[in-house]
Design a protein around this motif. Sequence first.
Motif, short mmCIF file in Angstrom:
data_model
loop_
_atom_site.label_atom_id
_atom_site.label_comp_id
_atom_site.label_asym_id
_atom_site.label_seq_id
_atom_site.Cartn_x
_atom_site.Cartn_y
_atom_site.Cartn_z
N GLU A 9 0.82 -1.19 0.00
CA GLU A 9 0.00 0.00 0.00
C GLU A 9 0.87 1.26 0.00
O GLU A 9 0.57 2.23 -0.68
CB GLU A 9 -0.89 -0.03 1.24
N GLU A 15 -3.68 4.28 -5.20
CA GLU A 15 -4.91 3.50 -5.22
C GLU A 15 -5.85 3.89 -4.10
O GLU A 15 -5.47 4.44 -3.09
CB GLU A 15 -4.59 2.00 -5.12
N HIS A 16 -7.11 3.54 -4.36
CA HIS A 16 -8.19 3.89 -3.46
C HIS A 16 -8.13 3.01 -2.21
O HIS A 16 -7.98 1.81 -2.31
CB HIS A 16 -9.49 3.69 -4.21
N HIS A 18 -9.57 0.90 0.83
CA HIS A 18 -10.81 0.17 1.02
C HIS A 18 -11.53 0.64 2.28
O HIS A 18 -10.96 0.65 3.36
CB HIS A 18 -10.53 -1.33 1.10
N HIS A 19 -12.77 1.05 2.12
CA HIS A 19 -13.54 1.57 3.23
C HIS A 19 -14.60 0.54 3.64
O HIS A 19 -15.37 0.07 2.80
CB HIS A 19 -14.22 2.88 2.81
N ILE A 20 -14.62 0.17 4.92
CA ILE A 20 -15.62 -0.79 5.39
C ILE A 20 -16.81 -0.01 5.95
O ILE A 20 -16.66 0.79 6.87
CB ILE A 20 -15.04 -1.72 6.47
N VAL A 21 -17.99 -0.24 5.34
CA VAL A 21 -19.20 0.41 5.82
C VAL A 21 -19.77 -0.44 6.96
O VAL A 21 -19.93 -1.64 6.81
CB VAL A 21 -20.23 0.56 4.68
N HIS A 73 -21.97 1.17 -1.90
CA HIS A 73 -20.69 1.80 -1.51
C HIS A 73 -20.20 2.90 -2.44
O HIS A 73 -19.01 3.22 -2.41
CB HIS A 73 -19.57 0.74 -1.42
N SER A 78 -13.99 5.08 -5.54
CA SER A 78 -13.00 5.95 -6.19
C SER A 78 -13.68 6.94 -7.14
O SER A 78 -14.81 6.72 -7.57
CB SER A 78 -12.00 5.09 -6.96
N SER B 29 -0.98 -4.42 -6.86
CA SER B 29 -1.33 -4.57 -5.46
C SER B 29 -2.76 -5.07 -5.33
O SER B 29 -3.53 -5.05 -6.31
CB SER B 29 -1.22 -3.21 -4.76
N GLU B 31 -5.08 -3.60 -3.73
CA GLU B 31 -5.98 -2.45 -3.91
C GLU B 31 -6.25 -2.22 -5.39
O GLU B 31 -7.39 -1.97 -5.79
CB GLU B 31 -5.37 -1.19 -3.29
N GLN B 32 -5.18 -2.30 -6.19
CA GLN B 32 -5.36 -2.08 -7.63
C GLN B 32 -6.28 -3.15 -8.22
O GLN B 32 -7.16 -2.87 -9.01
CB GLN B 32 -4.00 -2.11 -8.33
N ASP B 35 -9.86 -2.42 -7.12
CA ASP B 35 -10.35 -1.26 -7.87
C ASP B 35 -10.79 -1.67 -9.27
O ASP B 35 -11.87 -1.31 -9.74
CB ASP B 35 -9.25 -0.19 -8.00
N TRP B 101 -20.35 -6.84 5.15
CA TRP B 101 -19.64 -6.37 6.34
C TRP B 101 -19.00 -7.54 7.10
O TRP B 101 -17.85 -7.47 7.53
CB TRP B 101 -20.61 -5.60 7.25
N GLU B 104 -15.91 -8.62 5.32
CA GLU B 104 -14.82 -7.65 5.48
C GLU B 104 -14.20 -7.72 6.87
O GLU B 104 -13.01 -7.47 7.05
CB GLU B 104 -15.32 -6.24 5.19
N TYR B 228 -23.31 -5.96 -5.00
CA TYR B 228 -23.72 -4.89 -5.92
C TYR B 228 -24.80 -5.39 -6.88
O TYR B 228 -25.77 -4.71 -7.16
CB TYR B 228 -22.51 -4.37 -6.73
#
Lengths: 111, 251
Positions: A9, A15-16, A18-21, A73, A78, B29, B31-32, B35, B101, B104, B228
Amino acid sequence: MSEQAQHVEHEHPVEHEHHIVGPKVYVVVFFGLLMGTALTVWASFVDLGPWNPVIALAIATGKATLVVLYFMHVKYSSKLTKLTIGAGIFTFLALISMTLSDYISRAWGRW
Amino acid sequence: MSDSTAIAHGAPADAHEEHPSYLRHHFNSVEQQSDATNFAMWLFLLTEIMFFGGLFTAYLIYRNWYYPAFVAGSHQLNVVWGTLNTVVLICSSFTMAMGVWCAETRRRRGLVLCLSLTFILGLCFLGIKGIEYREKFEMHHVPGQHYSLQSFLDPQSNPEVYAEYHDKPLALDMARHTEIYFSLYFALTGMHALHMIIGIGILGFMIYRARDGAYTAGHTTFVENFGYYWHFVDLVWIYLFALLYLISRHQ
């Protein structure tokens, strides 16, 4: 493994994140959606003339916005995703409104 | 051929230890990767919006043309079943969101519970839809050879609906256009139900895998993106409910 992930990271900060809702947000949105449903069913029992469809669609759009922003989300996603969705919805609305305006105005003045 | 395999085998054996096993080699990564996958999922959902949008537009155009037929047609739907199904679907979206959730935050049992509840609520929705479809078959409101105009030429033949709406009889040519309303009703709700059936199938697969902890070890992309999809199906129903059941009650 988490150490390595953090390391990666830092190497790619573009990069965006990650957000946990959390459940709180989901519960609030859930009750919001139930209230929206109750409201739209109630409104359909009231005779508002031409405003009935407008109000029903406005409430539906409000509910859809809640679903998209929080359940899907998008609020935490992003900029690329937000821009893509915005462009998609804009194109969709342009297609629908141009098609409908054609059909509605085609026989203009001939009735 | 033999050279390329030789090269593949010649790769350092510890290459996989440098990153999580679920990170594909063509991404820099995790994250990439996530995304890119989310972006692709949204592109797919946008094509779905266009697909359902086409059906919605057809509905709006025909409603504009054959307005009395569409009003009379929509009076044949039962608002109570429609509302109940809306609530069932919103509940299933909530349990799905909670499932994401749980994945995660690595709660395996919670995830299996949430996915199972979503699965059951999805089946409830289809069951209620089935009751409604059965009613349409019994009333001969399914477009085709056995379609009956009786409810529209003589509204009092259906006392329950007549008591609620006091519909006036339609002229024969307009009454025949109610078949278009029901064609679009079955096309829209049928395509929606097909999406539900596909979703329930994938949910079954996910419950099976989630029990072994497949989504609670840090790689949650599949659960997220399925979420989603599920919320999108909910979103389509929100509009279907308004357009098919609610907007013509007072005309």
